[in-house]
Structures are given as C-alpha cells and as structure tokens.
Design a protein around this motif. Structure first.
Motif, mmCIF file in Angstrom:
data_model
loop_
_atom_site.group_PDB
_atom_site.id
_atom_site.type_symbol
_atom_site.label_atom_id
_atom_site.label_comp_id
_atom_site.label_asym_id
_atom_site.label_seq_id
_atom_site.Cartn_x
_atom_site.Cartn_y
_atom_site.Cartn_z
ATOM 1 N N GLN A 39 0.828 -1.209 0.000
ATOM 2 C CA GLN A 39 0.000 0.000 0.000
ATOM 3 C C GLN A 39 0.865 1.262 0.000
ATOM 4 O O GLN A 39 0.590 2.201 -0.746
ATOM 5 N N ALA A 40 1.904 1.280 0.815
ATOM 6 C CA ALA A 40 2.781 2.452 0.871
ATOM 7 C C ALA A 40 3.543 2.622 -0.444
ATOM 8 O O ALA A 40 3.716 3.743 -0.930
ATOM 9 N N PHE A 41 3.979 1.505 -1.021
ATOM 10 C CA PHE A 41 4.691 1.571 -2.294
ATOM 11 C C PHE A 41 3.776 2.092 -3.403
ATOM 12 O O PHE A 41 4.173 2.954 -4.188
ATOM 13 N N PHE A 42 2.538 1.605 -3.445
ATOM 14 C CA PHE A 42 1.583 2.062 -4.452
ATOM 15 C C PHE A 42 1.284 3.552 -4.273
ATOM 16 O O PHE A 42 1.210 4.307 -5.244
ATOM 17 N N LEU A 43 1.129 3.986 -3.037
ATOM 18 C CA LEU A 43 0.883 5.397 -2.753
ATOM 19 C C LEU A 43 2.058 6.265 -3.201
ATOM 20 O O LEU A 43 1.869 7.343 -3.778
ATOM 21 N N ALA A 44 3.267 5.800 -2.964
ATOM 22 C CA ALA A 44 4.455 6.544 -3.383
ATOM 23 C C ALA A 44 4.534 6.631 -4.906
ATOM 24 O O ALA A 44 4.836 7.693 -5.460
ATOM 25 N N THR A 49 4.074 9.822 -9.707
ATOM 26 C CA THR A 49 3.572 9.907 -11.080
ATOM 27 C C THR A 49 2.829 11.213 -11.307
ATOM 28 O O THR A 49 3.073 11.911 -12.293
ATOM 29 N N PHE A 50 1.928 11.554 -10.386
ATOM 30 C CA PHE A 50 1.210 12.822 -10.505
ATOM 31 C C PHE A 50 2.163 14.005 -10.459
ATOM 32 O O PHE A 50 2.070 14.936 -11.264
ATOM 33 N N LEU A 51 3.081 13.980 -9.506
ATOM 34 C CA LEU A 51 4.001 15.102 -9.329
ATOM 35 C C LEU A 51 4.881 15.294 -10.562
ATOM 36 O O LEU A 51 5.046 16.418 -11.046
ATOM 37 N N LEU A 52 5.415 14.221 -11.088
ATOM 38 C CA LEU A 52 6.272 14.332 -12.269
ATOM 39 C C LEU A 52 5.478 14.688 -13.523
ATOM 40 O O LEU A 52 5.939 15.472 -14.350
ATOM 41 N N PRO A 70 -3.544 15.264 -1.686
ATOM 42 C CA PRO A 70 -3.828 14.249 -0.648
ATOM 43 C C PRO A 70 -2.795 13.127 -0.598
ATOM 44 O O PRO A 70 -2.420 12.675 0.484
ATOM 45 N N TYR A 71 -2.313 12.692 -1.742
ATOM 46 C CA TYR A 71 -1.320 11.617 -1.776
ATOM 47 C C TYR A 71 -0.006 12.070 -1.131
ATOM 48 O O TYR A 71 0.614 11.332 -0.378
ATOM 49 N N ILE A 72 0.392 13.280 -1.456
ATOM 50 C CA ILE A 72 1.629 13.821 -0.894
ATOM 51 C C ILE A 72 1.476 14.034 0.615
ATOM 52 O O ILE A 72 2.406 13.795 1.383
ATOM 53 N N SER A 73 0.302 14.458 1.045
ATOM 54 C CA SER A 73 0.068 14.665 2.478
ATOM 55 C C SER A 73 0.137 13.356 3.250
ATOM 56 O O SER A 73 0.693 13.306 4.355
#
Length: 124
Positions: A39-44, A49-52, A70-73
């Motif tokens: 779960q943590a790996f998928f979130l990262a 992906t969004f950030l880049l 929200p993902y970054i938070s």
C-alpha cells in the motif's frame, strides 16, 4: 506566457504547506524499508507519477496541485511517523516539527503592520 521551471511544485508546495517538507522523508522510508509494504509503495508511485506528470506541463499553478495534494500529504505523515519511530532524540524532533508547522516559510509581514512599526520607531 506562463512558463515555470520543472521544479516549481517541489519549491512551492512546502511554501504553501510546511507539512509537505516531510514528503521526502516519507518517500525515503517507503523505498528504503526492508519489509515491503504494497500500500505504501503504491501510494508513493501514484504521488510521484502525478508530481512528475504535472511538473512536465509548461503552465503550472498551485490550484492544479490539489489533484495530488492528498497523496503527498499521506506520504508526509508517513515520513513524520517513521522519523519519530527511528530517532533517539524525540524531544528535539517534536520541537522541530512544531516549529516547522507553526512558522510558515516565506510568510510576509502585512503592509499595515510594517507601516505601523515604522511610525512607532520614528516617534521614539
């Protein structure tokens, strides 16, 4: 017309919310952890992906960051939790976190406060 550099979000997200400075610690602990957490790996991966992807766009605004905020938070909170678990100097780290969260980097003094302070200095 509105061309911002690639690192625009990396610089301005922590300016908007100082809490996001811990995002990098969250990424570090996700990828360096011995026990794999799906779960943590998928979130990262999703947040990176969004950030880049949004960093490659020529026009960047902070309102566009609301999509991946929200993902970054969540990763930033993951970073704070793991920092608190791994450190021996917890009191120092607690005080550092409180300082970072209460003092907003790049905060400006309002114009009316500056003018009032200048008048008070002149009147002395």
């Amino acid at each position: 017309m509105f061309l911002q550099p690639f690192y625009y979000y990396f610089i301005n997200l922590p300016k908007e919310n100082a809490f996001l400075a811990f995002f990098l610690f969250g990424l570090l602990f996700v990828f360096m952890k011995k026990r794999f957490n799906r779960q943590a790996f998928f979130l990262a991966i999703v947040s990176l992906t969004f950030l880049l992807a949004f960093s490659m766009a020529p026009h960047k605004e902070m309102r566009i960051a609301l999509v991946f905020f929200p993902y970054i938070s969540i990763l930033a909170s993951f970073g704070i939790i793991h920092l608190l678990q791994k450190t021996r100097h917890r009191k120092l780290l607690y005080s550092l976190i409180i300082i970072v969260l209460t003092l907003k980097p790049g905060a400006k003094v309002p114009e009316h406060a500056r003018v009032g302070a200048q008048r008070a200095i002149r009147e002395r």
